[in-house]
Design an enzyme around this catalytic site. Structure first.
Site, short mmCIF file in Angstrom:
data_model
loop_
_atom_site.label_atom_id
_atom_site.label_comp_id
_atom_site.label_asym_id
_atom_site.label_seq_id
_atom_site.Cartn_x
_atom_site.Cartn_y
_atom_site.Cartn_z
N ASP A 1 1.23 -0.88 -0.11
CA ASP A 1 -0.22 -0.22 0.08
C ASP A 1 0.71 1.31 -0.13
O ASP A 1 1.90 0.97 0.22
CB ASP A 1 -0.64 0.13 1.43
CG ASP A 1 -2.14 1.24 1.00
OD1 ASP A 1 -2.19 1.57 0.21
OD2 ASP A 1 -2.94 0.97 1.75
C1 BGC Z 1 -4.47 3.19 0.21
C2 BGC Z 1 -5.06 1.45 -0.61
C3 BGC Z 1 -5.06 3.15 -2.36
C4 BGC Z 1 -4.04 3.52 -2.25
C5 BGC Z 1 -3.70 4.15 -3.88
C6 BGC Z 1 -3.90 3.87 0.38
O1 BGC Z 1 -3.41 5.47 1.38
O2 BGC Z 1 -4.75 2.80 1.31
O3 BGC Z 1 -6.77 2.10 -0.61
O4 BGC Z 1 -5.30 2.15 -3.02
O5 BGC Z 1 -3.74 5.30 -1.55
O6 BGC Z 1 -4.19 5.39 -3.81
#
Ligand code: BGC
Length: 761
Positions: free
Chosen positions: A289
């Site tokens: 993530d």
């Molecule tokens: C979130 C994810 C997301 C990623 C990219 C993160 O902060 O937890 O769900 O896909 O950002 O935007």
């Protein structure tokens, strides 16, 4: 000539040699592997590490690409993909740098958070789960893929399969609720909708299952927080939707931010390798993530970036979102086998997406016109939206309203375009959508009157309101509370009915939106109290991205429609339901608690040695209960009303013994005994009465939607097989069912009738 053609000669030779040796004919997988082998044999370690790098973009616009820092890195082969870049022209330009100006010409993969639609926005996933309609989820994903790929994107960070039983956690909006059976079906349908078993089709995209694992079990409902569960509970209560996505062929997986058993998921070998790959046979790639790799330092498991990246790589992480840590690992030969594996998985994903054949497969600039925000897509989103609303109360059949009425539409959500689509609608184009006020006005035309007043701000405190209304969703009114109230009371007095559009604004759920108080926000509650004093009928349209506590509302307003966030077509869909052109059929995918003190809660709980007696829900000393609240939620899982009513009768089983490979048919007669045609979602539950380890007091195993004309009866049949009664042990292995089970059927998880069966080997 594409890279794939360059390599084709070599691959052909390899395959021909194989064929001459008398081996079997090469499969598509063989061809892919040979292609990747050949490509990797020419890659430097830096180029391999480059494939593991997913830096954030978003700031590159057409024309800038050539000179940006990112362009330099792409030319040097230090980037594997980009995310948050959209638009065919911009993506084509960046892709050209990778393909024409880097040494090996390896195409980039372009990802984005396409969560519940693109420019056509569907309801938030939690709302889609309330349709209990897997086809709705599939349609949402299919339309999302069609639109996003027409804008250059070939990889989405969706679906989110995190089970959540704690409404304090704002990301509950992005998942499919509290139940592993319902969430598994929805998750798998989303994967199929995005990928369509044809990843190299220009209208499909690769899905990314997230957040692996247990992100929805964050302690205290506080985002990014630790999640701790026994492995037995993990495999039975939280893992099934992730597993379902893997079985549906999901191409990629995102590691979650939280720790599991003391080890952050990003570097958790047990999760990323032992479970995901070795147990479930996942063959795609795992991405971290956002900055998940660097966050290992804050977690306290790594001392610096290099160590964080090493731990992650060795645990089974393949791609690094934003931290740019994995690309640092070029100085340690012991890591080479792991780097090779990770690089291979990413190249294979690109191969599957058809990017080596045609790096510009998703760069067809003619598609925007026809494929994005088309009337067909919008009609589909509207149909799903009206299926997702849940009717929680409808005293004296106040709903549906007549179009001839004068309604007073009041509340901070009544006239805000930007707050209709809901959280994570990153490609939304607000000015193309209607506000609720416009939708209702269009629906009634000249027949009735829609009077409007905002009535109040979201919260009295501007700071609290600012925390929940960012990213262009701001709506603060500078008038005094009294002036706003007076305006609302004034129009309410002139109306036949008050329609209150209240609750949460769009950005009060989603990432980093944990709440400790789930009551109607203060200013809105006070407004409702004042409106109530007028003694006019009140319909509450409750907007929220999570279950909220609606105790006062359930007692004091006449009708409550839980509308979540319905996407770009919310306004028209709500008009369809409010005026009875569509009869609501949604059922809660997660219970509405009475208080935050009950959380986390699930209908699927395990019994205690001191349960409340059946049917009793009040304090009793030395029994497992609260002395200031019933144990039960205000509205249970599976609950939802209709403008008609349904009667259940003649519940019967074809046999009360289930042995060997047999199955049992459970049947129940459902009758529409109300005054309209309608749909009912008939739910089948079980209870394993005696087992070791113990099982929950009730578990959903199947459901069916039936459409019944007024006065029509239908026998609804469910085939029950043994595998539907099975559970998992603490290693994730299936425990075959045995002994006595209750089989239960009904309109929700609370109002069930049951018959006992015996399961034998
Ligand atoms: C979130 C994810 C997301 C990623 C990219 C993160 O902060 O937890 O769900 O896909 O950002 O935007």
């Amino acid at each position: 000539m594409t890279l794939r053609n360059h390599c084709a000669g070599l691959v052909l030779t390899v395959l021909l040699v194989g064929a001459l040796c008398g081996c079997t004919r090469p499969t598509e997988t063989d061809r892919m592997q040979s292609f990747v082998d050949s490509l990797m044999s020419r890659m430097t370690i830096e180029e391999k590490l480059g494939q593991l790098n997913l830096p954030v973009t978003g700031d590159i616009v057409t024309g800038q690409a050539q000179s940006s820092n990112i362009a330099e890195a792409i030319r040097a082969g230090r980037v594997g993909g980009l995310f948050n870049l959209k638009g065919v022209e911009a993506i084509r330009e960046v892709q050209r740098i990778a393909v024409e100006q880097s040494r090996l010409g390896i195409p980039l993969i372009f990802g984005m958070d396409v969560i519940h639609g693109y420019e056509t926005v569907f309801p938030i996933p939690l709302a889609v789960a309330c349709t209990w309609d897997t086809q709705a989820a599939r349609t949402m994903a299919q339309v999302s893929a069609k639109e996003a790929t027409a804008d250059g994107i070939c990889w989405t960070f969706s679906p989110m399969a995190d089970i959540c039983c704690d409404a304090r956690w704002g990301r509950i909006a992005e998942g499919f609720g509290e139940d592993p059976c319902l969430a598994s079906a929805m998750t798998a349908a989303m994967v199929q909708g995005y990928q369509q078993d044809a990843l190299d089709d220009s209208t499909t995209m690769m899905a990314c299952l997230k957040h692996f694992a247990l992100y929805g079990a964050a302690e205290g409902g506080r985002d990014y927080n630790n999640a701790e569960l026994s492995r037995y509970r993990m495999f039975n209560d939280y893992m099934p939707p992730y597993k379902a996505a893997v079985e549906a062929g999901v191409g990629s997986v995102m590691a979650s931010f939280n720790t599991v058993e003391g080890v952050p998921a990003t570097c958790n070998h047990w999760l990323l390798t032992d479970v995901l790959r070795d147990k479930w046979d996942f063959t795609g790639f795992v991405v971290s993530d956002y900055t998940g790799v660097n966050e290992l330092i804050n977690h306290g498991i790594a001392t610096d970036k290099h160590e964080a990246a090493t731990l992650s790589l060795l645990a089974g992480l393949d791609m690094d979102m934003v931290s740019e840590g994995l690309p640092m690992l070029h100085d340690d030969d012991r890591l080479l086998p792991a780097i090779d594996k990770a690089c291979r998985r990413i190249l294979e994903a690109k191969y599957r997406l058809g990017l080596f054949d045609n790096p510009y497969l998703y760069c067809d600039s003619t598609r925007r016109q026809t494929d994005i925000l088309s009337s067909d897509n919008r009609a589909k989103a509207r149909a799903v939206a009206r299926e997702s609303f849940v009717l929680l109360k409808n005293e004296n059949d106040l709903l549906p309203l007549s179009k001839d009425m004068t309604i007073a539409l009041i509340g901070p959500l009544a006239d805000t375009r930007a707050n209709m689509p809901g959280t994570w609608s990153v490609a939304a184009v607000f000015d193309r959508y209607k506000t609720l006020r416009e939708g209702l006005q269009d629906a009634v035309g000249d027949r009735g009157r829609v009077l409007y007043a905002k009535g109040c701000n979201l919260f009295y405190d501007p700071k609290t309101e600012a925390n929940g209304t960012m990213f262009g969703r701001e709506m603060r009114d500078t008038r005094s509370p009294q002036a706003m109230l007076n305006e609302a009371l004034d129009i309410a007095r002139k109306a036949d009915v008050i329609v209150a559009a209240m609750g949460e604004a769009s950005e009060m759920s989603g990432e980093c939106t944990s709440r400790t108080n789930l009551d109607m926000p203060d200013a809105q509650h006070d407004l409702l109290v004042e409106l109530r004093k007028l003694r006019k009928p009140i319909v509450l349209l409750n907007f929220s991205g999570r279950p909220v506590t609606l105790n006062w509302e359930a007692e004091n307003v006449d009708a409550i429609l839980q509308v979540w966030f319905g996407g770009s077509e919310t306004a028209d869909a709500l008009a369809d339901v409010l005026y009875g052109d569509h009869n609501p059929s949604g059922k809660l995918a997660v219970a509405f608690p009475r208080s935050v003190g009950q959380l986390p809660m699930t209908y699927r709980h395990y019994n205690t040695g001191r349960p409340l007696p059946d049917g009793k829900d009040e304090f009793s000393k030395f029994v497992s209960c609260y002395f200031d609240s019933p144990n039960t939620p205000l509205f249970p899982f599976g609950y939802g009303l209709s403008y008609t009513t349904f009667d259940y009768s003649d519940f019967a089983l074809s046999n009360t013994t289930l042995s060997g490979a047999d199955s049992i048919v459970a049947s129940v007669v459902v009758t529409n005994n109300g005054r309209r045609d309608g749909d009912e979602i008939v739910q089948l539950y079980i209870r394993d009465l005696v087992s070791n380890p113990v099982r929950p007091v009730v578990e959903l195993i199947a459901w069916q939607r039936v459409s019944l004309k007024q006065a029509e009866s239908r026998t609804v049949e469910f085939t029950i097989r043994k595998d539907m009664l099975a559970s998992f042990d603490a290693d994730g292995n299936v425990i075959a069912p045995e002994g006595k089970f209750d089989i239960m059927v009904g309109p929700n998880s609370r109002d069930l009738r049951k018959v006992e069966i015996e399961v034998r080997n």
